[in-house]
Design a protein around this motif. Structure first.
Motif, PDB file in Angstrom:
ATOM      1  N   LEU A  38       0.896  -1.165  -0.018  1.00 60.07           N
ATOM      2  CA  LEU A  38       0.044  -0.059   0.181  1.00 60.07           C
ATOM      3  C   LEU A  38       0.935   1.273  -0.049  1.00 60.07           C
ATOM      4  CD1 LEU A  38      -2.670  -1.004   2.839  1.00 60.07           C
ATOM      5  CD2 LEU A  38      -2.907  -1.132   0.130  1.00 60.07           C
ATOM      6  N   GLY A  39       0.398   2.134  -0.743  1.00 61.91           N
ATOM      7  CA  GLY A  39       1.330   3.728  -0.715  1.00 61.91           C
ATOM      8  C   GLY A  39       0.455   4.959  -0.699  1.00 61.91           C
ATOM      9  N   PHE A  40       0.701   6.016  -0.503  1.00 59.23           N
ATOM     10  CA  PHE A  40       0.037   7.102  -0.434  1.00 59.23           C
ATOM     11  C   PHE A  40       1.166   8.267  -0.376  1.00 59.23           C
ATOM     12  CE2 PHE A  40      -2.301  10.725   1.125  1.00 59.23           C
ATOM     13  CZ  PHE A  40      -3.621  10.795   0.329  1.00 59.23           C
ATOM     14  N   GLY A  41       0.813   9.247  -1.290  1.00 61.35           N
ATOM     15  CA  GLY A  41       1.631  10.720  -1.081  1.00 61.35           C
ATOM     16  C   GLY A  41       1.049  11.435  -2.075  1.00 61.35           C
ATOM     17  N   PRO A  42       1.593  12.886  -2.255  1.00 63.93           N
ATOM     18  CA  PRO A  42       1.179  13.866  -2.921  1.00 63.93           C
ATOM     19  C   PRO A  42       1.766  13.597  -4.707  1.00 63.93           C
ATOM     20  CG  PRO A  42       3.141  14.439  -2.012  1.00 63.93           C
ATOM     21  CD  PRO A  42       2.741  13.102  -1.396  1.00 63.93           C
ATOM     22  N   ALA A  43       0.658  14.203  -5.390  1.00 55.58           N
ATOM     23  CA  ALA A  43       1.165  13.961  -6.956  1.00 55.58           C
ATOM     24  C   ALA A  43       0.871  15.253  -7.627  1.00 55.58           C
ATOM     25  CB  ALA A  43       0.634  12.621  -7.401  1.00 55.58           C
ATOM     26  N   ARG A  44       2.135  15.694  -8.577  1.00 50.95           N
ATOM     27  CA  ARG A  44       1.391  16.780  -9.285  1.00 50.95           C
ATOM     28  C   ARG A  44       1.059  16.120 -10.681  1.00 50.95           C
ATOM     29  NH1 ARG A  44       0.929  22.281  -8.598  1.00 50.95           N
ATOM     30  NH2 ARG A  44       1.637  23.462 -10.105  1.00 50.95           N
ATOM     31  N   GLY A  45       0.021  16.645 -11.098  1.00 51.96           N
ATOM     32  CA  GLY A  45      -0.470  16.067 -12.369  1.00 51.96           C
ATOM     33  C   GLY A  45      -0.823  17.109 -13.422  1.00 51.96           C
ATOM     34  N   ASP A  57      -2.173  20.643 -11.207  1.00 50.30           N
ATOM     35  CA  ASP A  57      -2.376  20.775  -9.847  1.00 50.30           C
ATOM     36  C   ASP A  57      -1.708  19.888  -9.136  1.00 50.30           C
ATOM     37  OD1 ASP A  57      -3.013  22.148  -7.753  1.00 50.30           O
ATOM     38  OD2 ASP A  57      -5.110  22.083  -8.057  1.00 50.30           O
ATOM     39  N   THR A  58      -1.756  19.745  -7.710  1.00 52.21           N
ATOM     40  CA  THR A  58      -1.266  18.762  -7.075  1.00 52.21           C
ATOM     41  C   THR A  58      -2.551  18.351  -6.221  1.00 52.21           C
ATOM     42  OG1 THR A  58       0.615  19.924  -6.522  1.00 52.21           O
ATOM     43  CG2 THR A  58       0.057  18.378  -4.906  1.00 52.21           C
ATOM     44  N   GLY A  59      -2.562  16.928  -6.178  1.00 50.40           N
ATOM     45  CA  GLY A  59      -3.510  15.945  -5.784  1.00 50.40           C
ATOM     46  C   GLY A  59      -3.008  14.939  -4.831  1.00 50.40           C
ATOM     47  N   ALA A  60      -3.754  13.963  -4.595  1.00 47.93           N
ATOM     48  CA  ALA A  60      -3.402  12.703  -3.584  1.00 47.93           C
ATOM     49  C   ALA A  60      -3.234  11.534  -4.763  1.00 47.93           C
ATOM     50  CB  ALA A  60      -4.443  12.445  -2.726  1.00 47.93           C
ATOM     51  N   SER A  61      -2.390  10.815  -4.217  1.00 50.88           N
ATOM     52  CA  SER A  61      -2.033   9.535  -5.122  1.00 50.88           C
ATOM     53  C   SER A  61      -2.045   8.307  -4.326  1.00 50.88           C
ATOM     54  CB  SER A  61      -0.617   9.704  -5.935  1.00 50.88           C
ATOM     55  OG  SER A  61      -0.523   8.556  -6.646  1.00 50.88           O
ATOM     56  N   PRO A  62      -2.998   7.514  -4.131  1.00 46.41           N
ATOM     57  CA  PRO A  62      -3.030   6.159  -3.385  1.00 46.41           C
ATOM     58  C   PRO A  62      -2.684   5.091  -4.326  1.00 46.41           C
ATOM     59  CG  PRO A  62      -5.106   6.775  -3.886  1.00 46.41           C
ATOM     60  CD  PRO A  62      -4.612   8.064  -4.385  1.00 46.41           C
ATOM     61  N   GLN A  63      -1.744   4.115  -4.018  1.00 49.69           N
ATOM     62  CA  GLN A  63      -1.576   2.996  -4.784  1.00 49.69           C
ATOM     63  C   GLN A  63      -1.659   1.797  -3.890  1.00 49.69           C
ATOM     64  OE1 GLN A  63       2.693   3.790  -5.904  1.00 49.69           O
ATOM     65  NE2 GLN A  63       1.967   5.887  -6.816  1.00 49.69           N
ATOM     66  N   ILE A  64      -1.866   0.739  -4.707  1.00 50.92           N
ATOM     67  CA  ILE A  64      -2.056  -0.794  -4.268  1.00 50.92           C
ATOM     68  C   ILE A  64      -1.442  -1.616  -5.202  1.00 50.92           C
ATOM     69  CG2 ILE A  64      -3.457  -2.766  -3.837  1.00 50.92           C
ATOM     70  CD1 ILE A  64      -5.852  -0.899  -3.391  1.00 50.92           C
ATOM     71  N   ARG A  65      -0.566  -2.503  -4.898  1.00 53.40           N
ATOM     72  CA  ARG A  65       0.265  -3.583  -5.635  1.00 53.40           C
ATOM     73  C   ARG A  65       0.408  -4.717  -4.918  1.00 53.40           C
ATOM     74  NH1 ARG A  65       3.689   0.515  -4.186  1.00 53.40           N
ATOM     75  NH2 ARG A  65       3.661   1.157  -6.564  1.00 53.40           N
ATOM     76  N   ALA A  66       0.413  -5.949  -5.845  1.00 51.56           N
ATOM     77  CA  ALA A  66       0.592  -7.323  -5.406  1.00 51.56           C
ATOM     78  C   ALA A  66       1.235  -7.962  -6.413  1.00 51.56           C
ATOM     79  CB  ALA A  66      -0.879  -7.817  -5.099  1.00 51.56           C
ATOM     80  N   GLY A  67       1.847  -8.990  -6.045  1.00 52.39           N
ATOM     81  CA  GLY A  67       2.652  -9.787  -7.088  1.00 52.39           C
ATOM     82  C   GLY A  67       3.644 -10.823  -6.353  1.00 52.39           C
ATOM     83  N   ARG A  68       4.409 -11.299  -7.276  1.00 50.10           N
ATOM     84  CA  ARG A  68       5.156 -12.588  -7.050  1.00 50.10           C
ATOM     85  C   ARG A  68       6.705 -12.343  -7.159  1.00 50.10           C
ATOM     86  NH1 ARG A  68       4.862 -17.962  -5.680  1.00 50.10           N
ATOM     87  NH2 ARG A  68       6.694 -19.187  -6.648  1.00 50.10           N
ATOM     88  N   MET A  69       7.525 -12.850  -6.650  1.00 55.65           N
ATOM     89  CA  MET A  69       9.001 -12.608  -6.811  1.00 55.65           C
ATOM     90  C   MET A  69       9.303 -13.992  -7.806  1.00 55.65           C
ATOM     91  SD  MET A  69      10.339 -10.271  -5.008  1.00 55.65           S
ATOM     92  CE  MET A  69      11.922 -10.461  -5.488  1.00 55.65           C
ATOM     93  N   LEU A  70      10.311 -13.203  -8.783  1.00 50.27           N
ATOM     94  CA  LEU A  70      10.660 -14.143  -9.675  1.00 50.27           C
ATOM     95  C   LEU A  70      12.427 -14.407  -9.508  1.00 50.27           C
ATOM     96  CD1 LEU A  70       9.080 -12.689 -12.876  1.00 50.27           C
ATOM     97  CD2 LEU A  70       8.315 -14.900 -11.452  1.00 50.27           C
ATOM     98  N   GLY A  71      12.619 -15.156  -8.490  1.00 52.71           N
ATOM     99  CA  GLY A  71      13.909 -15.257  -8.007  1.00 52.71           C
ATOM    100  C   GLY A  71      14.289 -14.148  -7.012  1.00 52.71           C
ATOM    101  N   ARG A  72      15.562 -13.765  -6.942  1.00 54.31           N
ATOM    102  CA  ARG A  72      15.917 -12.713  -5.967  1.00 54.31           C
ATOM    103  C   ARG A  72      15.862 -11.472  -6.431  1.00 54.31           C
ATOM    104  NH1 ARG A  72      21.782 -14.175  -3.402  1.00 54.31           N
ATOM    105  NH2 ARG A  72      21.174 -12.236  -2.303  1.00 54.31           N
ATOM    106  N   ARG A  73      16.212 -11.194  -7.922  1.00 53.35           N
ATOM    107  CA  ARG A  73      16.201  -9.986  -8.419  1.00 53.35           C
ATOM    108  C   ARG A  73      15.080  -9.312  -9.132  1.00 53.35           C
ATOM    109  NH1 ARG A  73      21.414  -8.194  -7.184  1.00 53.35           N
ATOM    110  NH2 ARG A  73      22.767  -9.851  -7.151  1.00 53.35           N
ATOM    111  N   PHE A  74      14.189 -10.071  -9.287  1.00 52.13           N
ATOM    112  CA  PHE A  74      13.059  -9.690 -10.278  1.00 52.13           C
ATOM    113  C   PHE A  74      11.808  -9.971  -9.521  1.00 52.13           C
ATOM    114  CE2 PHE A  74      16.668 -10.483 -13.264  1.00 52.13           C
ATOM    115  CZ  PHE A  74      16.559  -9.062 -13.829  1.00 52.13           C
ATOM    116  N   SER A  75      10.545  -9.080  -9.923  1.00 56.70           N
ATOM    117  CA  SER A  75       9.211  -9.448  -9.540  1.00 56.70           C
ATOM    118  C   SER A  75       8.354  -9.019 -10.505  1.00 56.70           C
ATOM    119  CB  SER A  75       8.755  -8.916  -8.066  1.00 56.70           C
ATOM    120  OG  SER A  75       8.938  -7.531  -8.180  1.00 56.70           O
ATOM    121  N   VAL A  76       7.115  -9.684 -10.599  1.00 58.12           N
ATOM    122  CA  VAL A  76       6.000  -9.161 -11.508  1.00 58.12           C
ATOM    123  C   VAL A  76       4.825  -9.149 -10.838  1.00 58.12           C
ATOM    124  CG1 VAL A  76       5.614 -11.515 -12.194  1.00 58.12           C
ATOM    125  CG2 VAL A  76       4.924  -9.641 -13.492  1.00 58.12           C
TER     126      VAL A  76
END
Length: 212
Positions: A38-45, A57-76
């Motif tokens: 989960l993420g949240f912060g100000p965003a210029r748009g 103008d400046t507004g709000a930017s909520p974010q959601i992400r979910a996924g899986r690691m592909l080894g140690r270096r990558f994820s999708v």
């Protein structure tokens, strides 16, 4: 493109500062198979109509992400990026209190790269890129004159679909075996090609991630 360059340069500096934290003060960046964030912060748009920028103008930017690691270096995974903004008139001496709302949403299939060693100070650094469907919402609202309390609104709204892409860099500090917190700076560009031709938004986001 200037604002894209400035944002990425700013995050590079922020990531450098975070990476300067002594390695012994953090948990090793051993990421489990799955993650949710989960993420949240100000965003210029800014929004364009017929390739002319008309809304910045400046507004709000909520974010959601979910996924899986592909080894140690990558994820999708799937990244949901959103920008909310509202401007309008206010005050008892204004006869018509008009509100203008603009929202951009992006659902991106995103790939992340973690170049650092898990037990080093750069283990939390990452870059991310993705693309997917997007929608822009534009609305005009006024108070309902039949509602004496002013709680209801009359609204005219358009929803227009397109596609978009995101670019991001950031740093996450491992707080415990299954939890991390950090800072991400993202740049999102939506191509709508209708009444609203394009939308861009970006900024710093404080994010929290759970690995399991």
């Amino acid at each position: 493109m200037k604002h894209h360059v400035n944002l990425l340069a700013g995050l590079a500096l922020a990531a450098t500062a975070l990476a300067a934290v002594p390695a012994h003060a953090l948990q090793p960046h051993e990421r489990s198979d799955w993650y949710f964030g989960l993420g949240f912060g100000p965003a210029r748009g800014v929004a364009w109509t017929n390739d002319e920028g008309w809304f910045w103008d400046t507004g709000a930017s909520p974010q959601i992400r979910a996924g899986r690691m592909l080894g140690r270096r990558f994820s999708v995974g799937i990244d949901a990026q959103t920008w909310f903004n509202e401007i309008g008139t206010a005050g008892d001496d204004v006869p018509l209190q008009l509100k203008l709302r603009l929202t951009g949403h992006l659902w991106a299939l995103a790939f992340s790269w973690y170049p650092g060693e898990a037990d080093g100070p750069w283990g939390g650094f990452f870059t991310r890129a993705g693309a997917g469907p997007a929608i822009a919402n534009f609305a005009l609202a006024i108070p309902d004159p039949e509602d004496p309390l002013g709680a209801r609104e009359l609204q005219a709204r358009i929803d227009e679909w397109g596609w978009g892409m995101l670019l991001a860099v950031g740093y996450e500090a491992r707080i415990s075996q299954h939890f991390a917190a950090g800072l991400q700076l993202s740049s999102n560009h939506l191509w709508i090609d209708e009444t609203i031709s394009r939308v861009w938004f970006g900024g710093p986001v404080l994010q929290f991630l759970w690995y399991f």
